[in-house]
Design a protein around this motif. Structure first.
Motif, mmCIF file in Angstrom:
data_model
loop_
_atom_site.group_PDB
_atom_site.id
_atom_site.type_symbol
_atom_site.label_atom_id
_atom_site.label_comp_id
_atom_site.label_asym_id
_atom_site.label_seq_id
_atom_site.Cartn_x
_atom_site.Cartn_y
_atom_site.Cartn_z
ATOM 1 N N SER A 1 0.797 -1.222 0.000
ATOM 2 C CA SER A 1 0.000 0.000 0.000
ATOM 3 C C SER A 1 0.833 1.277 0.000
ATOM 4 C CB SER A 1 -0.946 0.004 1.203
ATOM 5 O OG SER A 1 -0.215 0.152 2.397
ATOM 6 N N THR A 2 2.164 1.151 0.043
ATOM 7 C CA THR A 2 3.008 2.342 0.104
ATOM 8 C C THR A 2 4.358 2.089 -0.552
ATOM 9 O OG1 THR A 2 3.945 4.036 1.568
ATOM 10 C CG2 THR A 2 3.971 1.766 2.371
ATOM 11 N N THR A 3 4.988 3.165 -0.948
ATOM 12 C CA THR A 3 6.357 3.072 -1.446
ATOM 13 C C THR A 3 7.343 3.601 -0.390
ATOM 14 O OG1 THR A 3 6.189 5.239 -2.492
ATOM 15 C CG2 THR A 3 5.679 3.304 -3.851
ATOM 16 N N ALA A 4 6.789 4.043 0.737
ATOM 17 C CA ALA A 4 7.615 4.584 1.817
ATOM 18 C C ALA A 4 8.364 3.465 2.531
ATOM 19 C CB ALA A 4 6.733 5.324 2.822
ATOM 20 N N GLN A 5 9.428 3.841 3.218
ATOM 21 C CA GLN A 5 10.130 2.882 4.048
ATOM 22 C C GLN A 5 9.239 2.502 5.234
ATOM 23 O OE1 GLN A 5 13.897 4.766 5.004
ATOM 24 N NE2 GLN A 5 14.858 3.734 3.272
ATOM 25 N N VAL A 6 9.434 1.312 5.746
ATOM 26 C CA VAL A 6 8.599 0.817 6.839
ATOM 27 C C VAL A 6 9.471 0.574 8.073
ATOM 28 C CG1 VAL A 6 7.112 -1.073 7.608
ATOM 29 C CG2 VAL A 6 6.963 -0.243 5.248
ATOM 30 N N MET A 7 9.033 1.137 9.200
ATOM 31 C CA MET A 7 9.720 0.949 10.472
ATOM 32 C C MET A 7 8.767 0.214 11.410
ATOM 33 S SD MET A 7 11.207 3.780 13.150
ATOM 34 C CE MET A 7 12.528 4.298 12.074
ATOM 35 N N ALA A 8 9.200 -0.915 11.943
ATOM 36 C CA ALA A 8 8.389 -1.674 12.896
ATOM 37 C C ALA A 8 8.683 -1.182 14.303
ATOM 38 C CB ALA A 8 8.692 -3.156 12.779
ATOM 39 N N VAL A 9 7.654 -0.848 15.032
ATOM 40 C CA VAL A 9 7.802 -0.385 16.406
ATOM 41 C C VAL A 9 7.687 -1.601 17.317
ATOM 42 C CG1 VAL A 9 6.881 1.112 18.211
ATOM 43 C CG2 VAL A 9 6.807 1.838 15.804
ATOM 44 N N ILE A 10 8.803 -1.931 17.968
ATOM 45 C CA ILE A 10 8.819 -3.109 18.841
ATOM 46 C C ILE A 10 9.296 -2.740 20.244
ATOM 47 C CG2 ILE A 10 9.005 -4.783 16.976
ATOM 48 C CD1 ILE A 10 11.995 -4.956 17.541
ATOM 49 N N ALA B 1 8.934 -1.772 24.296
ATOM 50 C CA ALA B 1 8.245 -2.423 25.417
ATOM 51 C C ALA B 1 8.045 -3.908 25.147
ATOM 52 C CB ALA B 1 6.922 -1.731 25.711
ATOM 53 N N ASP B 2 9.141 -4.562 24.705
ATOM 54 C CA ASP B 2 9.110 -5.996 24.402
ATOM 55 C C ASP B 2 8.030 -6.307 23.372
ATOM 56 O OD1 ASP B 2 10.140 -8.597 24.637
ATOM 57 O OD2 ASP B 2 8.609 -9.134 26.102
ATOM 58 N N ALA B 3 7.977 -5.457 22.331
ATOM 59 C CA ALA B 3 6.962 -5.575 21.278
ATOM 60 C C ALA B 3 5.574 -5.550 21.904
ATOM 61 C CB ALA B 3 7.179 -6.796 20.410
ATOM 62 N N TYR B 4 5.393 -4.576 22.785
ATOM 63 C CA TYR B 4 4.131 -4.403 23.511
ATOM 64 C C TYR B 4 3.742 -5.664 24.260
ATOM 65 C CZ TYR B 4 3.922 -0.133 20.833
ATOM 66 O OH TYR B 4 4.224 1.079 20.290
ATOM 67 N N GLY B 5 4.751 -6.329 24.833
ATOM 68 C CA GLY B 5 4.516 -7.511 25.636
ATOM 69 C C GLY B 5 4.419 -8.803 24.850
ATOM 70 N N HIS B 6 4.655 -8.730 23.553
ATOM 71 C CA HIS B 6 4.521 -9.921 22.715
ATOM 72 C C HIS B 6 5.850 -10.603 22.411
ATOM 73 C CE1 HIS B 6 0.867 -7.529 21.768
ATOM 74 N NE2 HIS B 6 0.319 -8.703 22.008
ATOM 75 N N GLY B 7 6.928 -9.986 22.802
ATOM 76 C CA GLY B 7 8.240 -10.592 22.591
ATOM 77 C C GLY B 7 9.035 -9.899 21.505
ATOM 78 N N GLN B 8 9.946 -9.034 21.925
ATOM 79 C CA GLN B 8 10.753 -8.273 20.981
ATOM 80 C C GLN B 8 11.566 -9.188 20.074
ATOM 81 O OE1 GLN B 8 14.277 -6.262 22.456
ATOM 82 N NE2 GLN B 8 13.692 -4.424 21.326
ATOM 83 N N ALA B 9 12.164 -10.221 20.643
ATOM 84 C CA ALA B 9 12.998 -11.131 19.847
ATOM 85 C C ALA B 9 12.171 -11.847 18.786
ATOM 86 C CB ALA B 9 13.689 -12.140 20.751
ATOM 87 N N ALA C 1 12.143 2.164 22.452
ATOM 88 C CA ALA C 1 11.964 3.325 23.321
ATOM 89 C C ALA C 1 13.193 3.665 24.148
ATOM 90 C CB ALA C 1 10.772 3.099 24.252
ATOM 91 N N THR C 2 14.052 2.685 24.394
ATOM 92 C CA THR C 2 15.182 2.934 25.283
ATOM 93 C C THR C 2 16.474 2.383 24.686
ATOM 94 O OG1 THR C 2 14.993 0.845 26.498
ATOM 95 C CG2 THR C 2 13.675 2.712 27.313
ATOM 96 N N LEU C 3 17.567 2.872 25.199
ATOM 97 C CA LEU C 3 18.870 2.374 24.770
ATOM 98 C C LEU C 3 19.016 0.893 25.120
ATOM 99 C CD1 LEU C 3 21.620 2.858 23.531
ATOM 100 C CD2 LEU C 3 22.412 3.656 25.772
ATOM 101 N N ASP C 4 18.529 0.495 26.288
ATOM 102 C CA ASP C 4 18.596 -0.916 26.675
ATOM 103 C C ASP C 4 17.878 -1.808 25.665
ATOM 104 O OD1 ASP C 4 20.089 -0.392 28.935
ATOM 105 O OD2 ASP C 4 18.365 -0.419 30.295
ATOM 106 N N GLU C 5 16.724 -1.367 25.191
ATOM 107 C CA GLU C 5 15.992 -2.145 24.180
ATOM 108 C C GLU C 5 16.793 -2.234 22.888
ATOM 109 O OE1 GLU C 5 11.352 -1.356 25.434
ATOM 110 O OE2 GLU C 5 12.232 -0.116 23.876
ATOM 111 N N ALA C 6 17.442 -1.149 22.521
ATOM 112 C CA ALA C 6 18.255 -1.154 21.302
ATOM 113 C C ALA C 6 19.441 -2.102 21.429
ATOM 114 C CB ALA C 6 18.745 0.258 20.989
ATOM 115 N N VAL C 7 20.098 -2.086 22.572
ATOM 116 C CA VAL C 7 21.236 -2.976 22.800
ATOM 117 C C VAL C 7 20.774 -4.430 22.763
ATOM 118 C CG1 VAL C 7 22.945 -3.696 24.531
ATOM 119 C CG2 VAL C 7 22.584 -1.259 24.050
ATOM 120 N N THR C 8 19.675 -4.726 23.399
ATOM 121 C CA THR C 8 19.128 -6.084 23.388
ATOM 122 C C THR C 8 18.787 -6.516 21.966
ATOM 123 O OG1 THR C 8 18.236 -5.829 25.604
ATOM 124 C CG2 THR C 8 17.263 -7.559 24.248
ATOM 125 N N LEU C 9 18.181 -5.630 21.210
ATOM 126 C CA LEU C 9 17.799 -5.949 19.837
ATOM 127 C C LEU C 9 19.036 -6.196 18.977
ATOM 128 C CD1 LEU C 9 15.550 -6.244 17.752
ATOM 129 C CD2 LEU C 9 15.690 -3.783 17.374
#
Length: 74
Positions: A29-38, A40-48, A64-72
């Motif tokens: 539906s778009t030609t734009a780039q897509v960013m997935a927001v994950i 808060a642990d993918a809103y409790g569903h499991g970031q990994a 949302a946080t540096l810790d989440e980025a490092v984990t990812l």
């Protein structure tokens, strides 16, 4: 009103095929780039789990946080 103590707990089952399909619908539906927001642990569903399913299909992830980025990154 009393709430019974033996109530069944709720659970969630994630379908990786459905998640991937939904992202494909967004991509069509778009030609734009897509960013997935994950955040808060993918809103409790499991970031990994979410990152593994979506990594080949998104342009970036948002957290949302540096810790989440490092984990990812790990």
């Amino acid at each position: 009103m009393q709430i019974p103590m033996n109530r069944t707990r709720a659970w969630l089952e994630l379908d990786s095929a459905a998640l991937s399909h939904n992202l494909q619908c967004v991509r069509r539906s778009t030609t734009a780039q897509v960013m997935a927001v994950i955040k808060a642990d993918a809103y409790g569903h499991g970031q990994a789990f979410a990152a593994q399913v979506l990594q080949a299909q998104v342009d970036a992830f948002a957290v949302a946080t540096l810790d989440e980025a490092v984990t990812l990154r790990a």
